[in-house]
Design an enzyme around this catalytic site. Structure first.
Site, PDB file in Angstrom:
ATOM      1  N   ASP A 160       8.210 -13.348 -42.134  1.00 28.41           N
ATOM      2  CA  ASP A 160       8.543 -12.945 -40.772  1.00 28.41           C
ATOM      3  C   ASP A 160       9.867 -13.606 -40.406  1.00 28.41           C
ATOM      4  O   ASP A 160      10.096 -14.766 -40.765  1.00 28.41           O
ATOM      5  CB  ASP A 160       7.442 -13.426 -39.815  1.00 28.41           C
ATOM      6  CG  ASP A 160       6.875 -12.303 -38.981  1.00 28.41           C
ATOM      7  OD1 ASP A 160       7.624 -11.776 -38.136  1.00 28.41           O
ATOM      8  OD2 ASP A 160       5.698 -11.969 -39.167  1.00 28.41           O
ATOM      9  N   ASP A 173      10.964  -9.658 -36.368  1.00 26.69           N
ATOM     10  CA  ASP A 173      10.191  -9.733 -35.134  1.00 26.69           C
ATOM     11  C   ASP A 173      11.016  -9.265 -33.933  1.00 26.69           C
ATOM     12  O   ASP A 173      12.205  -9.593 -33.831  1.00 26.69           O
ATOM     13  CB  ASP A 173       9.783 -11.207 -34.940  1.00 26.69           C
ATOM     14  CG  ASP A 173       8.890 -11.413 -33.754  1.00 26.69           C
ATOM     15  OD1 ASP A 173       7.767 -10.879 -33.770  1.00 26.69           O
ATOM     16  OD2 ASP A 173       9.304 -12.096 -32.788  1.00 26.69           O
ATOM     17  N   GLU A 228      10.555  -4.356 -36.198  1.00 31.28           N
ATOM     18  CA  GLU A 228       9.514  -4.142 -35.195  1.00 31.28           C
ATOM     19  C   GLU A 228      10.196  -3.638 -33.934  1.00 31.28           C
ATOM     20  O   GLU A 228      11.006  -4.347 -33.341  1.00 31.28           O
ATOM     21  CB  GLU A 228       8.776  -5.458 -34.895  1.00 31.28           C
ATOM     22  CG  GLU A 228       7.596  -5.247 -33.968  1.00 31.28           C
ATOM     23  CD  GLU A 228       7.176  -6.504 -33.203  1.00 31.28           C
ATOM     24  OE1 GLU A 228       8.014  -7.378 -32.933  1.00 31.28           O
ATOM     25  OE2 GLU A 228       5.996  -6.590 -32.856  1.00 31.28           O
ATOM     26  N   HIS A 249      -1.468  -8.189 -36.305  1.00 30.83           N
ATOM     27  CA  HIS A 249      -2.080  -9.339 -35.633  1.00 30.83           C
ATOM     28  C   HIS A 249      -1.980  -9.271 -34.116  1.00 30.83           C
ATOM     29  O   HIS A 249      -2.362 -10.221 -33.441  1.00 30.83           O
ATOM     30  CB  HIS A 249      -1.395 -10.615 -36.139  1.00 30.83           C
ATOM     31  CG  HIS A 249       0.092 -10.584 -35.879  1.00 30.83           C
ATOM     32  ND1 HIS A 249       0.943  -9.773 -36.589  1.00 30.83           N
ATOM     33  CD2 HIS A 249       0.853 -11.219 -34.964  1.00 30.83           C
ATOM     34  CE1 HIS A 249       2.172  -9.920 -36.121  1.00 30.83           C
ATOM     35  NE2 HIS A 249       2.141 -10.800 -35.136  1.00 30.83           N
ATOM     36  N   ASP A 250      -1.441  -8.195 -33.583  1.00 25.31           N
ATOM     37  CA  ASP A 250      -1.286  -8.067 -32.127  1.00 25.31           C
ATOM     38  C   ASP A 250      -2.217  -7.035 -31.511  1.00 25.31           C
ATOM     39  O   ASP A 250      -2.158  -6.805 -30.303  1.00 25.31           O
ATOM     40  CB  ASP A 250       0.163  -7.669 -31.795  1.00 25.31           C
ATOM     41  CG  ASP A 250       1.163  -8.760 -32.132  1.00 25.31           C
ATOM     42  OD1 ASP A 250       0.778  -9.947 -32.135  1.00 25.31           O
ATOM     43  OD2 ASP A 250       2.339  -8.429 -32.394  1.00 25.31           O
TER      44      ASP A 250
HETATM   45  C1  NOJ Z   1       5.837  -9.845 -31.951  1.00 25.95           C
HETATM   46  C2  NOJ Z   1       4.815 -10.577 -32.768  1.00 25.95           C
HETATM   47  O1  NOJ Z   1       4.120  -9.672 -33.575  1.00 25.95           O
HETATM   48  C3  NOJ Z   1       3.914 -11.293 -31.794  1.00 25.95           C
HETATM   49  O2  NOJ Z   1       2.773 -11.826 -32.404  1.00 25.95           O
HETATM   50  C4  NOJ Z   1       4.728 -12.354 -31.102  1.00 25.95           C
HETATM   51  O3  NOJ Z   1       3.944 -12.967 -30.108  1.00 25.95           O
HETATM   52  C5  NOJ Z   1       5.961 -11.752 -30.441  1.00 25.95           C
HETATM   53  N1  NOJ Z   1       6.649 -10.808 -31.266  1.00 25.95           N
HETATM   54  C6  NOJ Z   1       6.939 -12.845 -30.074  1.00 25.95           C
HETATM   55  O4  NOJ Z   1       7.533 -13.393 -31.213  1.00 25.95           O
END
Ligand code: NOJ
Length: 555
Positions: A98, A206, A255, A333-334
């Site tokens: 990441d 990210d 992303e 993971h979100d």
């Molecule tokens: C996206 C990530 O997937 C997430 O888990 C994170 O909290 C935010 N970006 C901030 O870095």
């Protein structure tokens, strides 16, 4: 299209903190990943995306980086990282990490210097971040704007010593970097090159669509259009692409939630200088209920809009047809665990998990499988607020209560939708901590580890073996590069499509719901043979979560 090493890969995402704890301190680590490489090789995945492994105070589980050049002590050492890289290489696996470029931790030395006027390099580092003076209203100091952070509170935090606010679009411990500052960009680029020299094969970048901000700082609530997808961020990404990503032949995954088709091609079209692949999340929250004002937005669980999900798959596959590669994934993971979110984690747990796998992983594109998905891990079974860990949960819980929600309603929203659902320890076996660790883990293991675990799925008809077969078949028949024909995009209950590879055709028929559905084949089954099934086919009906894959060899 120029052939790239990642075109026929299957990617597997590892949430490092929760995958396997080799030193038994309750936290997953790099040695833990090394010790599970055989498992991953057997699963058939070839690229591992490792969530942030950098030194961090862990306000946001490592997305708050304190030192980009250091491995977090929670996770091991740089030597461990090098070993992971070389052990992966022995198995023909690649490692992508990441890359967090939008912000740092507030404990990063740059930010410490930035907020301290007595620091010798204060001026230099202050401009690495984004500051605004207070807005004076009737003689009182107020926040510069009402913009809201992605984690639920204000984006501005006051620093008394400077009488200014800094911007943080995530938590207040994650100040946003100023990408207009070339010195700052150069420092980040040097850091990226350092990891490339160490042998990483690529990055998941990210928050990549947030790098540019609207520096006029207009009023807005929530105002997220002022820090999302502004045109100039493409310039920054092209700079990275031209100087680092392309010359080093990296696999890069951007992303960028909410990207349009045009933007998507700009990010990851075949001639793009930005990324190799894009993650845009369009299908990830297809069940929000806009009438819910107590737990609004992504927290409001409604009915799953399957036509929207299927149309999204079709749209993105079409967008990248001959133009690049589409990514296929259920979640990361979100978002909640897919079997709880879009399937059924009760009576039809196993069947619906297989149906979801069979429905998604016969589509063209590059798959990204999220750890635990391959054994059907579910959402959390927590009863107490204290069991949650995510920084976002606590601000949002308070928002729900302020909106008038009861504790029970707020807890249900967290249990259904919070990010912790997808962050519980990997369930390797049925021992006390699910085989993840011998010590109480940093976040509670789901008690369904007694039945849902890797060990229990070493059988030929498990969810795990379904994943293995699908991954192997993708590779053998080059499904990543296949074409798809969709047959029932408006149907809210079924998913019927054909996948055409160079020599074969596949027909996928799935019932997406827990209802028995009357169904007549829209595609003649002549020449098709049943190849994979999660139950017995019935004449003219699909039982709950039935899924069948038919196969024929083209003459
Ligand atoms: C996206 C990530 O997937 C997430 O888990 C994170 O909290 C935010 N970006 C901030 O870095």
């Amino acid at each position: 299209m120029q052939q790239k090493w990642w075109h026929d890969a299957t990617i597997y995402q590892i949430y490092l903190r929760s995958f396997f704890d080799a030193n038994n301190d309750g936290i997953g680590d790099i040695k833990g990943v090394i010790s599970k490489l055989d498992y991953l090789e057997d699963l058939g995945v070839e690229v591992l995306w490792i969530s942030p492994h950098y030194d961090s105070p862990m306000d946001d589980n490592g997305y708050d980086v304190r030192d980009f050049y250091k491995v977090s002590e929670d996770y091991g050492t740089i030597e461990d990282f090098k070993t992971l890289r070389s052990e992966a290489r022995k198995r023909n696996m690649k490692i992508i990490t990441d890359l967090v470029l939008n912000h740092t931790s507030d404990e990063h030395p740059w930010f410490k210097a930035a907020k301290d006027p007595s620091h010798p390099e204060h001026e230099k580092y202050k401009d690495f971040y984004i500051w605004q003076p207070p807005k004076m209203v009737n003689g009182a100091r107020e926040k510069p704007t009402q913009w809201k952070s992605w984690f639920g509170g204000a984006v501005w935090e006051y620093v008394e010593a400077l009488d200014e606010y800094y911007l943080h679009i995530f938590s207040k411990k994650m100040p946003d970097l100023n990408w207009r500052n070339k010195t700052m960009r150069d420092e980040l680029k040097a850091m990226i090159q350092w990891w490339v020299d160490l042998g990483v094969d690529g990055f998941r970048v990210d928050a990549s669509n947030h790098l540019e901000k609207n520096w006029s700082f207009p009023e807005g609530d929530p105002g997220q259009e002022n820090f999302s997808s502004l045109p100039k961020h493409h310039e920054y990404l092209q700079e990275l692409g031209e100087e680092l990503f392309l010359p080093n032949d990296l696999l890069t995954i951007g992303e960028a939630g909410g990207a349009s088709r045009e933007e998507a091609l700009q990010y990851a079209g075949k001639d793009s200088k930005e990324f190799s692949l894009l993650i845009q999340f369009e299908h990830c929250w297809a069940d929000t209920d806009d009438s819910n004002h107590l737990t609004p937005g992504k927290w409001a669980k409604g009915t799953v809009d399957w036509p929207a999900i299927k149309k999204s798959f079709a749209k993105w596959i079409k967008t990248y047809e001959n133009e690049g590669f589409h990514t296929i994934y259920w979640h990361n993971h979100d978002q909640p665990r897919v079997v709880s979110h879009y399937g059924n984690d009760g009576q039809y747990w196993e069947k619906s998990a297989k149906m979801l796998a069979m429905s998604l992983y016969m589509l063209p594109g590059i798959p990204i499988i999220y750890y635990g998905e391959e054994i059907g891990m579910t959402n959390v079974d927590y009863e107490h607020l204290e069991q949650f860990r995510d920084v976002e949960v606590f601000t949002e819980y308070q928002n729900f209560i302020n909106n008038g929600a009861s504790h029970e309603t707020a807890m249900q929203a967290l249990k259904d939708r919070s990010r912790d659902n997808a962050r519980t320890p990997m369930q390797w076996d049925d021992t006390t901590y699910g085989g993840f660790s011998s010590k109480q883990p940093w976040i509670d293991v789901n008690q369904n580890k007694d039945t849902i675990n890797v060990k229990a799925q070493q059988t030929s008809h498990s969810i795990l073996s379904t994943y293995k077969t699908l991954i192997k078949t993708r590779k053998k028949n080059d499904i990543n590069r296949a074409r798809a024909t969709f047959h029932d995009l408006d149907d809210p209950e079924t998913f019927v499509y054909e996948t055409h590879t160079e020599n074969n055709d596949y027909l996928i028929i799935a019932n997406l719901t827990e209802n028995t559905v009357t169904y007549r084949n829209q595609v003649p089954l002549d020449d098709y043979e049943l190849w994979m099934a999660n139950s017995e086919p019935k004449q003219d009906a699909l039982e709950p979560f039935d899924a069948f894959i038919y196969y024929k060899k083209r003459p």
